[in-house]
Design a protein around this motif. Structure first.
Motif, PDB file in Angstrom:
ATOM      1  N   ALA A  85      19.750 -60.258  40.739  1.00  0.00           N
ATOM      2  CA  ALA A  85      19.626 -61.563  40.065  1.00  0.00           C
ATOM      3  C   ALA A  85      19.545 -61.346  38.552  1.00  0.00           C
ATOM      4  CB  ALA A  85      18.387 -62.295  40.572  1.00  0.00           C
ATOM      5  N   GLU A  86      18.881 -60.275  38.160  1.00  0.00           N
ATOM      6  CA  GLU A  86      18.814 -59.932  36.732  1.00  0.00           C
ATOM      7  C   GLU A  86      20.172 -59.437  36.236  1.00  0.00           C
ATOM      8  OE1 GLU A  86      15.638 -57.187  37.192  1.00  0.00           O
ATOM      9  OE2 GLU A  86      14.088 -58.748  37.202  1.00  0.00           O
ATOM     10  N   TYR A  87      20.898 -58.727  37.099  1.00  0.00           N
ATOM     11  CA  TYR A  87      22.258 -58.303  36.756  1.00  0.00           C
ATOM     12  C   TYR A  87      23.159 -59.516  36.511  1.00  0.00           C
ATOM     13  CZ  TYR A  87      22.137 -53.238  37.724  1.00  0.00           C
ATOM     14  OH  TYR A  87      21.917 -51.882  37.678  1.00  0.00           O
ATOM     15  N   GLU A  88      22.941 -60.559  37.293  1.00  0.00           N
ATOM     16  CA  GLU A  88      23.749 -61.775  37.152  1.00  0.00           C
ATOM     17  C   GLU A  88      23.656 -62.323  35.729  1.00  0.00           C
ATOM     18  OE1 GLU A  88      26.260 -64.957  38.316  1.00  0.00           O
ATOM     19  OE2 GLU A  88      25.838 -63.001  39.237  1.00  0.00           O
ATOM     20  N   VAL A  89      22.473 -62.271  35.147  1.00  0.00           N
ATOM     21  CA  VAL A  89      22.270 -62.739  33.773  1.00  0.00           C
ATOM     22  C   VAL A  89      23.025 -61.832  32.793  1.00  0.00           C
ATOM     23  CG1 VAL A  89      20.575 -63.163  31.960  1.00  0.00           C
ATOM     24  CG2 VAL A  89      20.032 -63.738  34.335  1.00  0.00           C
ATOM     25  N   ILE A  90      22.864 -60.526  32.969  1.00  0.00           N
ATOM     26  CA  ILE A  90      23.526 -59.563  32.077  1.00  0.00           C
ATOM     27  C   ILE A  90      25.047 -59.713  32.154  1.00  0.00           C
ATOM     28  CG2 ILE A  90      23.941 -57.100  31.655  1.00  0.00           C
ATOM     29  CD1 ILE A  90      21.088 -56.604  32.774  1.00  0.00           C
ATOM     30  N   LEU A  91      25.556 -59.796  33.374  1.00  0.00           N
ATOM     31  CA  LEU A  91      27.004 -59.858  33.570  1.00  0.00           C
ATOM     32  C   LEU A  91      27.591 -61.223  33.234  1.00  0.00           C
ATOM     33  CD1 LEU A  91      27.113 -57.690  36.790  1.00  0.00           C
ATOM     34  CD2 LEU A  91      28.128 -57.095  34.575  1.00  0.00           C
ATOM     35  N   GLY A  92      26.739 -62.186  32.940  1.00  0.00           N
ATOM     36  CA  GLY A  92      27.203 -63.469  32.424  1.00  0.00           C
ATOM     37  C   GLY A  92      27.511 -63.385  30.941  1.00  0.00           C
ATOM     38  N   LYS A  93      27.054 -62.276  30.309  1.00  0.00           N
ATOM     39  CA  LYS A  93      27.238 -62.102  28.861  1.00  0.00           C
ATOM     40  C   LYS A  93      28.228 -60.988  28.523  1.00  0.00           C
ATOM     41  CE  LYS A  93      22.447 -63.528  28.079  1.00  0.00           C
ATOM     42  NZ  LYS A  93      21.098 -63.095  27.600  1.00  0.00           N
ATOM     43  N   GLN A  94      28.510 -60.133  29.473  1.00  0.00           N
ATOM     44  CA  GLN A  94      29.447 -59.025  29.256  1.00  0.00           C
ATOM     45  C   GLN A  94      30.161 -58.730  30.563  1.00  0.00           C
ATOM     46  OE1 GLN A  94      26.180 -56.527  27.877  1.00  0.00           O
ATOM     47  NE2 GLN A  94      26.418 -55.179  29.659  1.00  0.00           N
ATOM     48  N   LYS A  95      31.319 -58.088  30.470  1.00  0.00           N
ATOM     49  CA  LYS A  95      32.160 -57.888  31.651  1.00  0.00           C
ATOM     50  C   LYS A  95      31.618 -56.808  32.578  1.00  0.00           C
ATOM     51  CE  LYS A  95      36.977 -57.279  33.035  1.00  0.00           C
ATOM     52  NZ  LYS A  95      38.379 -57.054  32.580  1.00  0.00           N
ATOM     53  N   TYR A  96      31.078 -55.748  31.977  1.00  0.00           N
ATOM     54  CA  TYR A  96      30.591 -54.629  32.768  1.00  0.00           C
ATOM     55  C   TYR A  96      29.127 -54.338  32.420  1.00  0.00           C
ATOM     56  CZ  TYR A  96      35.534 -53.768  33.772  1.00  0.00           C
ATOM     57  OH  TYR A  96      36.840 -53.899  34.182  1.00  0.00           O
ATOM     58  N   MET A  97      28.516 -53.449  33.187  1.00  0.00           N
ATOM     59  CA  MET A  97      27.101 -53.170  32.943  1.00  0.00           C
ATOM     60  C   MET A  97      26.854 -52.350  31.681  1.00  0.00           C
ATOM     61  SD  MET A  97      24.963 -54.724  34.761  1.00  0.00           S
ATOM     62  CE  MET A  97      23.510 -53.777  34.331  1.00  0.00           C
ATOM     63  N   GLY A  98      27.896 -51.717  31.149  1.00  0.00           N
ATOM     64  CA  GLY A  98      27.743 -50.969  29.911  1.00  0.00           C
ATOM     65  C   GLY A  98      28.370 -51.653  28.721  1.00  0.00           C
ATOM     66  N   GLY A  99      28.750 -52.910  28.875  1.00  0.00           N
ATOM     67  CA  GLY A  99      29.413 -53.644  27.793  1.00  0.00           C
ATOM     68  C   GLY A  99      30.661 -54.330  28.305  1.00  0.00           C
ATOM     69  N   ASP A 100      31.636 -54.503  27.436  1.00  0.00           N
ATOM     70  CA  ASP A 100      32.857 -55.206  27.841  1.00  0.00           C
ATOM     71  C   ASP A 100      33.955 -54.263  28.324  1.00  0.00           C
ATOM     72  OD1 ASP A 100      32.037 -57.864  27.494  1.00  0.00           O
ATOM     73  OD2 ASP A 100      32.298 -57.697  25.319  1.00  0.00           O
ATOM     74  N   GLU A 101      33.685 -52.957  28.309  1.00  0.00           N
ATOM     75  CA  GLU A 101      34.647 -51.986  28.812  1.00  0.00           C
ATOM     76  C   GLU A 101      34.058 -51.243  30.008  1.00  0.00           C
ATOM     77  OE1 GLU A 101      37.698 -51.793  27.639  1.00  0.00           O
ATOM     78  OE2 GLU A 101      37.306 -53.255  26.037  1.00  0.00           O
ATOM     79  N   PHE A 102      34.918 -50.862  30.931  1.00  0.00           N
ATOM     80  CA  PHE A 102      34.534 -50.057  32.089  1.00  0.00           C
ATOM     81  C   PHE A 102      34.064 -48.685  31.611  1.00  0.00           C
ATOM     82  CE2 PHE A 102      35.836 -46.930  35.344  1.00  0.00           C
ATOM     83  CZ  PHE A 102      35.143 -47.412  36.430  1.00  0.00           C
TER      84      PHE A 102
END
Length: 218
Positions: A146-163
């Motif tokens: 659920a916390e990931y959902e918030v993060i991924l609403g602001k960026q494409k990947y978990m480390g930013g906008d790039e894979f």
């Protein structure tokens, strides 16, 4: 000398994520399959190289390295401009990547490992499932996602906008848990689903589902 990957043949755990990095970076390698059922990882010869007797491990022209996340970082940094760039160069982008990697290790992995212990490893070892521990892990994992959902609403990947490696690290245990019957992604929000589907549909990961040996170069 071609790089040697000591690993299980299936794309699971650390063996899977290291093999994925090798494919993403287009690094030729030889698979030295280690049969855990025959305890080949506990022989004196293997323990002389890896004191903990686990997989994966690499031999890069005499340079021995173990621990899957360390191997992944080494490969990404040794071949920065080859294949997919998996660690950013820009200071802020790299900081975001490191933030994501820390989140995976400190927040996601402990919970997915707790669930995996009950659903995957205990049954293999003939140990009864502790339903209370399993339920606790599932609830905690749902909270993290659920916390990931918030993060991924602001960026494409978990480390930013790039894979990046951060995303690959999430494939260490979650696919095994899903295969064992607990769909980690069911019940998550659209951002997590979009991110996860992106990861498991990458050509490197789909190729690996046929086994690591099928994609080894030698």
């Amino acid at each position: 000398m071609v790089l040697k990957l000591y690993a299980v043949s299936s794309a699971i755990g650390g063996s899977g994520i290291v093999a994925m990095v090798l494919l993403e970076k287009k690094i030729p390698f030889e698979l030295v399959a280690v049969d855990l059922t025959k305890r080949e990882h506990k022989t004196p010869e293997y323990l002389a190289l890896h004191p903990f007797g686990r997989v994966p491990m690499i031999d890069d022209d005499g340079f021995i390295l173990y621990e899957s996340r360390a191997i992944c970082r080494y490969l990404a940094e040794k071949y920065p401009d080859q294949g997919t760039r998996l660690i950013p160069i820009d200071a802020r982008a790299k900081a975001r990547f490191e933030q994501g990697a820390s989140i995976e290790l400190a927040e996601f992995f402990p919970q997915i490992a707790k669930v995996g212990r009950q659903l995957v490893f205990n049954p293999r070892q003939g140990v009864p499932t502790d339903e209370a521990v399993l339920a606790e892990g599932q609830v905690a994992l749902a909270k993290k996602l659920a916390e990931y959902e918030v993060i991924l609403g602001k960026q494409k990947y978990m480390g930013g906008d790039e894979f990046t490696l951060t995303d690959i690290f999430h494939l260490y245990a979650a696919p095994m848990v899903i295969k064992a019957g607990f769909d980690v992604i069911t019940g998550t929000g659209p951002n997590v689903k979009r991110w996860w589907n992106d990861l498991v549909s990458r050509p490197s990961w789909t190729k690996l589902q046929e086994g690591i040996r099928s994609v080894a170069m030698y």
